[in-house]
Design a protein around this motif. Structure first.
Motif, PDB file in Angstrom:
ATOM      1  N   LEU A 318       0.838  -1.201   0.000  1.00 31.56           N
ATOM      2  CA  LEU A 318       0.000   0.000   0.000  1.00 31.56           C
ATOM      3  C   LEU A 318       0.871   1.248   0.000  1.00 31.56           C
ATOM      4  CD1 LEU A 318      -2.671  -1.029   2.653  1.00 31.56           C
ATOM      5  CD2 LEU A 318      -3.101  -0.666   0.214  1.00 31.56           C
ATOM      6  N   GLN A 319       0.582   2.165  -0.934  1.00 27.24           N
ATOM      7  CA  GLN A 319       1.214   3.481  -0.954  1.00 27.24           C
ATOM      8  C   GLN A 319       0.260   4.479  -0.306  1.00 27.24           C
ATOM      9  OE1 GLN A 319       4.234   3.628  -2.051  1.00 27.24           O
ATOM     10  NE2 GLN A 319       4.539   2.156  -3.695  1.00 27.24           N
ATOM     11  N   ILE A 323      -4.708   4.476   0.428  1.00 24.19           N
ATOM     12  CA  ILE A 323      -5.546   4.287   1.613  1.00 24.19           C
ATOM     13  C   ILE A 323      -6.829   5.100   1.576  1.00 24.19           C
ATOM     14  CG2 ILE A 323      -3.515   3.719   2.991  1.00 24.19           C
ATOM     15  CD1 ILE A 323      -3.866   6.423   4.410  1.00 24.19           C
ATOM     16  N   LEU A 352      -3.741   3.777   9.596  1.00 29.24           N
ATOM     17  CA  LEU A 352      -2.680   4.298   8.730  1.00 29.24           C
ATOM     18  C   LEU A 352      -2.905   5.789   8.500  1.00 29.24           C
ATOM     19  CD1 LEU A 352      -2.577   1.447   6.038  1.00 29.24           C
ATOM     20  CD2 LEU A 352      -1.197   1.638   8.122  1.00 29.24           C
ATOM     21  N   VAL A 365      -7.186  -0.428   8.957  1.00 34.03           N
ATOM     22  CA  VAL A 365      -6.808  -1.705   8.358  1.00 34.03           C
ATOM     23  C   VAL A 365      -7.896  -2.731   8.700  1.00 34.03           C
ATOM     24  CG1 VAL A 365      -5.098  -3.556   8.293  1.00 34.03           C
ATOM     25  CG2 VAL A 365      -4.356  -1.167   8.560  1.00 34.03           C
ATOM     26  N   TRP A 369      -7.026  -6.445   4.757  1.00 34.00           N
ATOM     27  CA  TRP A 369      -5.690  -5.879   4.550  1.00 34.00           C
ATOM     28  C   TRP A 369      -4.671  -6.476   5.528  1.00 34.00           C
ATOM     29  CZ3 TRP A 369      -5.985   0.174   3.667  1.00 34.00           C
ATOM     30  CH2 TRP A 369      -6.514   0.417   2.398  1.00 34.00           C
ATOM     31  N   TRP A 372      -0.904  -7.392   4.698  1.00 31.22           N
ATOM     32  CA  TRP A 372      -0.364  -6.637   3.564  1.00 31.22           C
ATOM     33  C   TRP A 372       0.833  -5.825   4.055  1.00 31.22           C
ATOM     34  CZ3 TRP A 372      -4.295  -4.301  -0.417  1.00 31.22           C
ATOM     35  CH2 TRP A 372      -5.162  -5.309  -0.861  1.00 31.22           C
ATOM     36  N   ALA A 374       2.946  -2.034   3.857  1.00 29.34           N
ATOM     37  CA  ALA A 374       2.639  -0.613   3.664  1.00 29.34           C
ATOM     38  C   ALA A 374       3.937   0.173   3.558  1.00 29.34           C
ATOM     39  CB  ALA A 374       1.779  -0.088   4.813  1.00 29.34           C
ATOM     40  N   SER A 375       3.905   1.201   2.745  1.00 24.88           N
ATOM     41  CA  SER A 375       5.057   2.057   2.497  1.00 24.88           C
ATOM     42  C   SER A 375       5.536   2.724   3.784  1.00 24.88           C
ATOM     43  CB  SER A 375       4.662   3.122   1.468  1.00 24.88           C
ATOM     44  OG  SER A 375       5.520   4.225   1.503  1.00 24.88           O
ATOM     45  N   LEU A 378       3.706   5.796   5.312  1.00 29.39           N
ATOM     46  CA  LEU A 378       2.475   5.631   6.086  1.00 29.39           C
ATOM     47  C   LEU A 378       2.815   5.343   7.543  1.00 29.39           C
ATOM     48  CD1 LEU A 378       0.439   3.444   3.583  1.00 29.39           C
ATOM     49  CD2 LEU A 378      -0.156   5.759   4.313  1.00 29.39           C
ATOM     50  N   ARG A 380       2.001   3.964  11.139  1.00 25.90           N
ATOM     51  CA  ARG A 380       1.125   2.938  11.703  1.00 25.90           C
ATOM     52  C   ARG A 380       0.731   3.378  13.114  1.00 25.90           C
ATOM     53  NH1 ARG A 380       4.417   1.768   7.285  1.00 25.90           N
ATOM     54  NH2 ARG A 380       4.529  -0.455   6.833  1.00 25.90           N
TER      55      ARG A 380
END
Length: 477
Positions: A318-319, A323, A352, A365, A369, A372, A374-375, A378, A380
């Motif tokens: 995910l970028q 989101i 995110l 999330v 998801w 997955w 994430a970039s 992002l 958390r």
């Protein structure tokens, strides 16, 4: 042939150009297009009827271009650009007047982008009737028994290659309605009915997700008795009564600078929202906590991204842009043997937040998801569920009361940032209602909205994959 420089090179006999439309654009003769045409020809040879999209639809059009007259929220109607229509939740920051009726959207129309990133499509829902949608989207009216099937085929690998082969334009790519209506499509009644049913099921879930989110938002303000505050609620002094410019200026004491000289940090709307929250605390309607006392922030180190085409060998990444989309567009997969991969993975009920570029976008999330990646762009947010419902926490951050606090912290001359480690947001004020039932009711709705959004995407992807595999089976049988 494929080369190491990323280009796909091939030779083409000039007779082939004469047989087609005398086009000299390479994509028209690409291997994907030729493969798609061969697949359709093989289906035809097995006795399957190949028709045109035009045979299944009632009307297709693209509204004429118009001069937008921008105005305030109170005077105009919400306007959506093509990219805005793919957002979740569906919001608009632009309001216009003086538009033509053909820009209005009806329920269950097929919308397809026709400028820029061409070929992206969605089925309109009841909520879109409250917006004016850009003329850069083709509108297709089609009976419900064909709607889902046409949507699925146009989003398949065959459909996408046939859409993109006709794009034109040196810098900004375009397609026209007749390009869509002339696309060949297999007519397989049993398969069509099955695909149509599943796509409409996904559409219903996606529509439900929008309305459930709006219900959560409505309850947030109603149950907490909080007014919705925007910049329009701030009484800025008039700088020049003879000027038509909307210059917004304000004064602040040097004692309150907090070592920040950027004006955005001191915007008056921050004071408005904090005053509202502390009034509720004073009246014993709730309590105010610092962000860091309810949740912790996690963010991976920057990492080298090794993308793979084989889904089985990769993990969805995910970028930041993904989101806030109703469905992640252009999703890529990183190699599942990436170093420190576990540091990149996200878990259910984490929150995110985009930390650079367009700062402050918030998403929850869902279980779909979970696992997955994430970039590192992002943040958390891991909420202590013993202290607050993560859905309510995310709803608060998504509201003006969270967004104004988040966006005041941004810095950067060209690209906005909010801090690599997320330390700046530790002191954001989070409101917790005294009545825990209210918190859990709002939180449950927020979680349900994001769960239905992602379930819809799962069903849609599985259905399109099934369509592609079944067509492939028929061509090889």
């Amino acid at each position: 042939m494929n080369t190491n420089d990323g280009f796909d090179r091939f030779d083409l006999n000039s007779d082939y150009i004469d047989k087609e439309e005398l086009k000299l654009t390479a994509i028209f003769y690409s291997s994907d297009v030729i493969s798609s045409n061969r697949s359709l020809q093989k289906l035809k040879e097995t006795g399957i009827s190949i028709r045109l999209v035009d045979d299944f639809i009632n009307e297709i059009n693209r509204p004429g271009r118009f001069n937008m007259i921008n105005t305030s929220k109170s005077k105009g109607i919400s306007y959506l650009s093509p990219s805005d229509t793919f957002m979740f939740p569906l919001t608009s920051n632009k309001y216009i007047i003086g538009y033509s009726d053909d820009l209005e959207i009806k329920d269950k129309e097929l919308l397809i982008t026709c400028s820029g990133s061409v070929g992206r499509s969605l089925i309109s829902n009841r909520l879109l009737k409250n917006f004016i949608v850009s003329s850069d989207m083709i509108r297709i009216k089609v009976n419900e028994e064909n709607l889902g099937y046409i949507f699925a085929f146009l989003n398949s690998s065959i459909g996408q290659s046939l859409i993109k082969k006709d794009e034109y334009g040196a810098t900004v790519k375009h397609i026209e309605p007749y390009h869509i209506s002339n696309i060949p499509i297999p007519d397989i009644p049993v398969l069509k009915k099955e695909i149509n049913k599943k796509i409409l099921e996904a559409h219903k879930l996606r529509e439900d997700a929008h309305f459930i989110f709006l219900k959560a938002k409505e309850l947030f303000y109603e149950k907490l008795n909080l007014p919705q505050i925007t910049e329009d609620d701030v009484n800025y002094p008039e700088i020049n009564k003879m000027s038509n410019s909307e210059i917004r200026a304000f004064e602040i004491s040097s004692n309150n600078l907090n070592l920040r000289l950027d004006a955005s940090y001191h915007i008056p709307s921050v004071e408005l929202i904090l005053n509202e929250l502390y009034d509720k605390k004073k009246n014993k309607k709730g309590e105010i906590y610092n962000f860091v006392s309810l949740a912790k922030i996690s963010m991976p180190k920057r990492f080298k991204r090794l993308y793979v085409n084989d889904v089985d060998s990769g993990v969805p990444l995910l970028q930041g842009k993904h989101i806030s989309q109703i469905k992640p567009q252009g999703l890529k997969f990183i190699w599942n043997q990436t170093k420190d991969l576990n540091d990149l993975l996200i878990k259910e009920n984490w929150i995110l937040i985009t930390r650079s570029g367009t700062v402050g976008k918030v998403s929850l999330v869902s279980k779909y998801w979970d696992g997955w990646a994430a970039s590192d762009h992002l943040l958390r947010v891991i909420v202590d569920e013993k202290k607050m419902n993560p859905g309510f926490f995310a709803m608060f951050l998504s509201s003006e009361y969270g967004q104004i606090q988040l966006k005041r912290l941004t810095y950067g001359a060209v690209v906005d940032e909010i801090g690599e480690a997320g330390d700046l947001i530790n002191d954001i004020k989070i409101y917790k209602p005294t009545d825990e039932k209210i918190e859990n009711e709002i939180g449950a709705l927020f979680i349900e909205a994001y769960t239905k959004r992602d379930l819809a995407n799962k069903i849609e992807d599985e259905t399109i994959n099934y369509l592609e595999s079944d067509l492939k089976r028929l061509t090889t049988s």
